[in-house]
Scaffold this motif. Structure first.
Motif, PDB file in Angstrom:
ATOM      1  N   PHE A   1       6.854   3.701 -14.096  1.00 40.26           N
ATOM      2  CA  PHE A   1       5.839   3.315 -13.274  1.00 40.26           C
ATOM      3  C   PHE A   1       5.336   4.472 -12.117  1.00 40.26           C
ATOM      4  CE2 PHE A   1       3.567   1.762  -9.490  1.00 40.26           C
ATOM      5  CZ  PHE A   1       3.266   0.422  -9.842  1.00 40.26           C
ATOM      6  N   THR A   2       6.247   5.148 -11.776  1.00 36.08           N
ATOM      7  CA  THR A   2       5.985   6.308 -10.965  1.00 36.08           C
ATOM      8  C   THR A   2       5.113   7.359 -11.626  1.00 36.08           C
ATOM      9  OG1 THR A   2       8.104   7.276 -11.062  1.00 36.08           O
ATOM     10  CG2 THR A   2       7.416   5.914  -9.114  1.00 36.08           C
ATOM     11  N   ALA A   3       5.484   7.754 -12.916  1.00 33.23           N
ATOM     12  CA  ALA A   3       4.851   8.875 -13.480  1.00 33.23           C
ATOM     13  C   ALA A   3       3.266   8.250 -14.022  1.00 33.23           C
ATOM     14  CB  ALA A   3       5.689   8.873 -15.021  1.00 33.23           C
ATOM     15  N   LEU A   4       3.404   7.215 -14.284  1.00 34.91           N
ATOM     16  CA  LEU A   4       1.766   6.509 -14.319  1.00 34.91           C
ATOM     17  C   LEU A   4       1.051   6.825 -13.105  1.00 34.91           C
ATOM     18  CD1 LEU A   4      -0.317   5.026 -16.412  1.00 34.91           C
ATOM     19  CD2 LEU A   4       0.496   2.934 -15.220  1.00 34.91           C
ATOM     20  N   ARG A   5       1.823   6.488 -12.318  1.00 35.84           N
ATOM     21  CA  ARG A   5       1.124   6.696 -10.571  1.00 35.84           C
ATOM     22  C   ARG A   5       0.521   8.004 -10.311  1.00 35.84           C
ATOM     23  NH1 ARG A   5       3.385   6.507  -5.042  1.00 35.84           N
ATOM     24  NH2 ARG A   5       1.740   5.908  -3.740  1.00 35.84           N
ATOM     25  N   ASP A   6       1.495   8.966 -10.933  1.00 33.65           N
ATOM     26  CA  ASP A   6       1.373  10.432 -10.736  1.00 33.65           C
ATOM     27  C   ASP A   6       0.055  10.865 -11.712  1.00 33.65           C
ATOM     28  OD1 ASP A   6       3.324  10.786  -9.127  1.00 33.65           O
ATOM     29  OD2 ASP A   6       4.715  11.534 -10.774  1.00 33.65           O
ATOM     30  N   ARG A   7      -0.115  10.232 -12.804  1.00 35.98           N
ATOM     31  CA  ARG A   7      -1.161  10.577 -13.751  1.00 35.98           C
ATOM     32  C   ARG A   7      -2.545   9.895 -13.053  1.00 35.98           C
ATOM     33  NH1 ARG A   7      -3.261   8.157 -18.227  1.00 35.98           N
ATOM     34  NH2 ARG A   7      -1.269   6.518 -18.772  1.00 35.98           N
ATOM     35  N   LEU A   8      -2.532   8.606 -12.590  1.00 30.32           N
ATOM     36  CA  LEU A   8      -3.718   7.841 -12.345  1.00 30.32           C
ATOM     37  C   LEU A   8      -4.108   8.084 -10.809  1.00 30.32           C
ATOM     38  CD1 LEU A   8      -3.382   4.268 -13.983  1.00 30.32           C
ATOM     39  CD2 LEU A   8      -4.478   6.024 -14.728  1.00 30.32           C
ATOM     40  N   ASP A   9      -3.232   8.525  -9.921  1.00 29.38           N
ATOM     41  CA  ASP A   9      -3.492   8.608  -8.562  1.00 29.38           C
ATOM     42  C   ASP A   9      -2.748   9.885  -8.171  1.00 29.38           C
ATOM     43  OD1 ASP A   9      -4.359   8.373  -6.098  1.00 29.38           O
ATOM     44  OD2 ASP A   9      -3.370   6.631  -5.422  1.00 29.38           O
ATOM     45  N   PRO A  10      -2.895  11.165  -8.589  1.00 27.98           N
ATOM     46  CA  PRO A  10      -2.123  12.126  -8.204  1.00 27.98           C
ATOM     47  C   PRO A  10      -2.358  12.635  -6.607  1.00 27.98           C
ATOM     48  CG  PRO A  10      -4.140  12.900  -9.506  1.00 27.98           C
ATOM     49  CD  PRO A  10      -4.164  11.352  -9.558  1.00 27.98           C
ATOM     50  N   GLU A  11      -3.592  12.298  -6.203  1.00 34.00           N
ATOM     51  CA  GLU A  11      -3.739  12.824  -4.621  1.00 34.00           C
ATOM     52  C   GLU A  11      -3.324  11.406  -3.795  1.00 34.00           C
ATOM     53  OE1 GLU A  11      -7.750  13.833  -4.365  1.00 34.00           O
ATOM     54  OE2 GLU A  11      -7.514  15.559  -5.723  1.00 34.00           O
ATOM     55  N   ARG A  12      -2.806  10.270  -4.236  1.00 35.39           N
ATOM     56  CA  ARG A  12      -2.399   9.133  -3.688  1.00 35.39           C
ATOM     57  C   ARG A  12      -3.489   8.331  -2.913  1.00 35.39           C
ATOM     58  NH1 ARG A  12       0.946   9.652  -6.874  1.00 35.39           N
ATOM     59  NH2 ARG A  12       3.393  10.454  -6.650  1.00 35.39           N
ATOM     60  N   ARG A  13      -4.473   8.360  -3.644  1.00 37.89           N
ATOM     61  CA  ARG A  13      -5.766   7.762  -2.748  1.00 37.89           C
ATOM     62  C   ARG A  13      -5.437   6.249  -2.409  1.00 37.89           C
ATOM     63  NH1 ARG A  13      -8.248   9.935  -0.511  1.00 37.89           N
ATOM     64  NH2 ARG A  13      -8.492  11.362  -2.074  1.00 37.89           N
ATOM     65  N   PHE A  14      -4.437   5.508  -3.062  1.00 42.26           N
ATOM     66  CA  PHE A  14      -4.150   4.191  -2.739  1.00 42.26           C
ATOM     67  C   PHE A  14      -2.894   4.322  -1.603  1.00 42.26           C
ATOM     68  CE2 PHE A  14      -6.640   4.288  -6.817  1.00 42.26           C
ATOM     69  CZ  PHE A  14      -7.783   3.643  -6.256  1.00 42.26           C
TER      70      PHE A  14
ATOM     71  N   GLY B   1      -5.571  -9.239 -19.967  1.00 41.58           N
ATOM     72  CA  GLY B   1      -6.142  -7.911 -20.150  1.00 41.58           C
ATOM     73  C   GLY B   1      -6.582  -7.713 -18.519  1.00 41.58           C
ATOM     74  N   LEU B   2      -7.092  -6.395 -18.192  1.00 44.23           N
ATOM     75  CA  LEU B   2      -7.157  -5.985 -16.657  1.00 44.23           C
ATOM     76  C   LEU B   2      -8.444  -5.085 -16.844  1.00 44.23           C
ATOM     77  CD1 LEU B   2      -3.872  -5.010 -15.051  1.00 44.23           C
ATOM     78  CD2 LEU B   2      -5.336  -6.879 -14.256  1.00 44.23           C
ATOM     79  N   GLU B   3      -9.277  -5.120 -15.686  1.00 44.91           N
ATOM     80  CA  GLU B   3     -10.122  -4.149 -15.636  1.00 44.91           C
ATOM     81  C   GLU B   3      -9.878  -3.436 -14.083  1.00 44.91           C
ATOM     82  OE1 GLU B   3     -14.814  -4.750 -16.211  1.00 44.91           O
ATOM     83  OE2 GLU B   3     -14.310  -4.791 -14.124  1.00 44.91           O
ATOM     84  N   LEU B   4      -9.662  -2.027 -13.888  1.00 51.88           N
ATOM     85  CA  LEU B   4      -9.417  -1.455 -12.571  1.00 51.88           C
ATOM     86  C   LEU B   4     -10.144  -0.274 -12.285  1.00 51.88           C
ATOM     87  CD1 LEU B   4      -6.000  -0.063 -12.431  1.00 51.88           C
ATOM     88  CD2 LEU B   4      -6.538  -1.161 -14.517  1.00 51.88           C
ATOM     89  N   VAL B   5     -10.615  -0.217 -11.214  1.00 53.62           N
ATOM     90  CA  VAL B   5     -11.117   1.300 -10.692  1.00 53.62           C
ATOM     91  C   VAL B   5     -10.247   2.077 -10.351  1.00 53.62           C
ATOM     92  CG1 VAL B   5     -12.981   2.341  -9.075  1.00 53.62           C
ATOM     93  CG2 VAL B   5     -13.369   0.202 -10.222  1.00 53.62           C
ATOM     94  N   THR B   6     -10.018   3.345 -10.918  1.00 52.01           N
ATOM     95  CA  THR B   6      -8.902   4.216 -10.601  1.00 52.01           C
ATOM     96  C   THR B   6      -9.326   5.187  -9.463  1.00 52.01           C
ATOM     97  OG1 THR B   6      -9.621   5.531 -12.480  1.00 52.01           O
ATOM     98  CG2 THR B   6      -7.862   4.155 -12.845  1.00 52.01           C
ATOM     99  N   ALA B   7      -8.557   6.305  -9.039  1.00 53.86           N
ATOM    100  CA  ALA B   7      -8.738   6.933  -7.906  1.00 53.86           C
ATOM    101  C   ALA B   7      -9.964   7.967  -8.028  1.00 53.86           C
ATOM    102  CB  ALA B   7      -7.609   7.803  -7.772  1.00 53.86           C
ATOM    103  N   ASP B   8     -10.238   8.212  -9.179  1.00 55.56           N
ATOM    104  CA  ASP B   8     -11.431   9.225  -9.492  1.00 55.56           C
ATOM    105  C   ASP B   8     -12.647   8.259  -9.626  1.00 55.56           C
ATOM    106  OD1 ASP B   8     -11.302   7.827 -12.100  1.00 55.56           O
ATOM    107  OD2 ASP B   8     -10.897   9.683 -12.904  1.00 55.56           O
ATOM    108  N   GLY B   9     -12.746   6.984  -9.568  1.00 54.25           N
ATOM    109  CA  GLY B   9     -14.066   6.302  -9.233  1.00 54.25           C
ATOM    110  C   GLY B   9     -14.165   5.817 -10.793  1.00 54.25           C
ATOM    111  N   SER B  10     -13.387   6.017 -11.706  1.00 60.24           N
ATOM    112  CA  SER B  10     -13.713   5.558 -13.032  1.00 60.24           C
ATOM    113  C   SER B  10     -13.222   4.349 -13.379  1.00 60.24           C
ATOM    114  CB  SER B  10     -13.258   6.400 -13.936  1.00 60.24           C
ATOM    115  OG  SER B  10     -11.947   6.669 -14.142  1.00 60.24           O
TER     116      SER B  10
END
Ligand SMILES: Cc1cc2nc3c(=O)[nH]c(=O)nc-3n(C[C@H](O)[C@H](O)[C@H](O)COP(=O)(O)OP(=O)(O)OC[C@H]3O[C@@H](n4cnc5c(N)ncnc54)[C@H](O)[C@@H]3O)c2cc1C
Length: 439
Positions: free
Chosen positions: A415-428, A144-153
């Motif tokens: 992978f890139t589609a998931l990235r588009d969804r989780l970090d559309p503005e490329r914060r990371f 299992g993993l816990e992560l903070v995504t680009a929108d801060g959630s």
């Protein structure tokens, strides 16, 4: 940690000395809430965000000119579930601290790489692996993993919860969010018997399939300019524990493998013509030995001589041919290589961008002493590896880009589609991710 330097002038450097970066600011959050706030503040300021581990990647994967997030206060064991056989660690926990804490609890990871200086999150994010017939990389041991995504959630995932995120984020390249906690499968601590033994290169190649099939963990080091290798076989054992005696261990692992090896490399760097003779001596310096100990003491050892490294994963059935081509290339060339070539294996796994994703794998790693020109050697080696559809380690030097990865990873677009969804503005974002992921 002593591995990365955030020098007084604000420059961040990696262990291998191949990357330096000047972040706009550094943050050392002490809680998930503080981390979330840091990600939100970076977004308000229009700055990219990059968490770092212990700087043990040779690529610029951890470099940023934005907000650098240090892991130092996000460490320790959060939870131990003995019934479920899992342990949850804070993401910044150094692997050595995790290993020692687990051993104290009578627990262990099943497999790991050859050092334990990295952080948990740094190690998994690039697919850090050891060698194994049945057991795979550190990331493959995640439950299992816990992560903070680009929108801060805060997003949690496992095989059952957000399985699409779990498939990719175990080896997320730091592109999907900031990992805050990792839950690993663990097992009761066990003993491994290690057998280290010199073996001729031709014999290892001829018997590789058998050596791999007969041992839980088989690896070897080939010394360029010689026909010699050192092999290592680790297998579970009923005991008794027979650690390497302290003085012998110091002599072989510190004095010969680090101290004398460092001097040999200095000599080789100053007078490259001496390297083949030094390699013949080095490859014979360590004699056979057998010892039995708990896993992390068998798998890991100190690496004090600094180097740069390229490592490619090739289909396991292509290993011997690839290695013979590498040897022929070195033999034909004027190259002088003072560091051994390391060969390891992993079974196929199910992680989207794991170097062993969907295929049984062998790893070939080439190294050069820090401060020695490595480009000629690595370029020639990379040509051989890529001809076998090799996949480079995400944390080790390579020149591949998104076009190449979309060919050698069947699930690249997942992978890139998931990235588009989780970090559309490329914060990371950083330059490395732009190259390997395409945007
Ligand atoms: C001496 C030495 C020995 C090594 N041995 C092995 C080996 O045996 N096997 C192997 O496979 N590799 C090995 N490596 C490579 C090393 O394991 C990887 O490069 C690893 O990623 C480094 O971990 P780190 O903690 O230093 O992370 P860093 O190099 O600092 O960062 C790596 C990546 O992780 C990301 N990251 C860090 N923290 C987080 C977080 N909280 N959330 C999201 N992303 C995060 C960073 O942004 C970056 O993208 C070795 C390297 C060295 C220098």
């Amino acid at each position: 940690m002593g591995s990365t330097a955030s020098a007084r002038n604000g420059t961040w450097r990696n262990w291998g000395g191949t990357v330096a970066a000047r972040p706009a600011r550094e943050v050392t959050p002490a809680s998930v809430d503080e981390l979330t706030a840091a990600v939100r503040r970076a977004a308000e300021d229009g700055l990219p965000v990059k968490p770092v581990g212990s700087g043990h990647s040779f690529t610029s994967i951890a470099a940023t000119d934005g907000v650098l997030i240090r892991p130092n206060l996000l460490t320790g064991i959060r939870d131990i579930d003995r019934t479920g056989g899992t342990v949850t660690a804070e993401a910044g926990t150094p692997l050595k601290r995790l290993n020692v804490a687990l051993a104290r609890e009578g627990l262990s990871l099943t497999n790991m790489g050859d050092i334990m200086e990295q952080t948990v999150s740094g190690a998994i994010s690039t697919g850090t692996h050891g060698t194994g017939r049945d057991s795979a990389s550190i990331a493959a041991q995640i439950r299992g993993l816990e992560l903070v995504t680009a929108d801060g959630s805060v997003l949690t995932c496992s095989e059952k919860e957000n399985p699409d995120v779990f498939a990719a984020a175990r080896i997320g390249l730091g592109a999907l969010g900031v990992v805050t906690a990792v839950t690993f499968a663990v097992e009761p601590v066990f003993l491994l018997t290690a057998r280290e033994e010199p073996m001729p290169f031709d014999r290892v190649c001829a018997e590789f399939d058998q050596l791999h099939a007969e041992n839980e963990h088989f690896e070897f080091y080939w010394f360029p300019h010689t026909g010699n290798t050192n092999t290592k076989r680790n297998n579970r054992s009923a005991g008794p524990e027979r650690p390497v005696p302290q003085v012998k261990g110091w002599f072989e692992d510190e004095f010969l493998s680090n101290g004398v090896f460092q001097v040999a490399n200095w000599v080789g760097r100053a007078a490259p013509g001496t390297i083949p003779a030094i390699a013949r001596i080095s490859s014979k310096a360590l004699s056979a030995r057998t010892y039995t100990d708990i896993p992390y003491k068998v798998f890991t050892s100190p690496r004090r001589v600094r180097f740069v490294e390229m490592e490619y994963a090739v289909p396991r059935e292509a290993l011997v041919e690839t290695l013979r081509e590498l040897k022929a290339m070195i033999d034909r060339s004027p190259l002088r290589v003072s560091f051994p070539v390391e060969v390891r294996t992993a079974p196929a796994d199910d992680i989207t961008l794991s170097t062993a994703s969907g295929r049984d794998t062998a790893y070939i790693a080439v190294h050069m002493f820090k401060g020695t020109p490595y480009q000629g050697y690595f370029t020639a080696a990379e040509r051989i590896f890529t001809a076998h559809e090799g996949r480079p380690h995400w944390g080790k030097i390579h020149t591949r880009d998104a076009g190449y990865f979309s060919r050698v990873y069947p699930r690249f677009e997942e992978f890139t589609a998931l990235r588009d969804r989780l970090d559309p503005e490329r914060r990371f974002r950083n330059d490395y991710l732009r190259r390997v992921l395409g945007t």
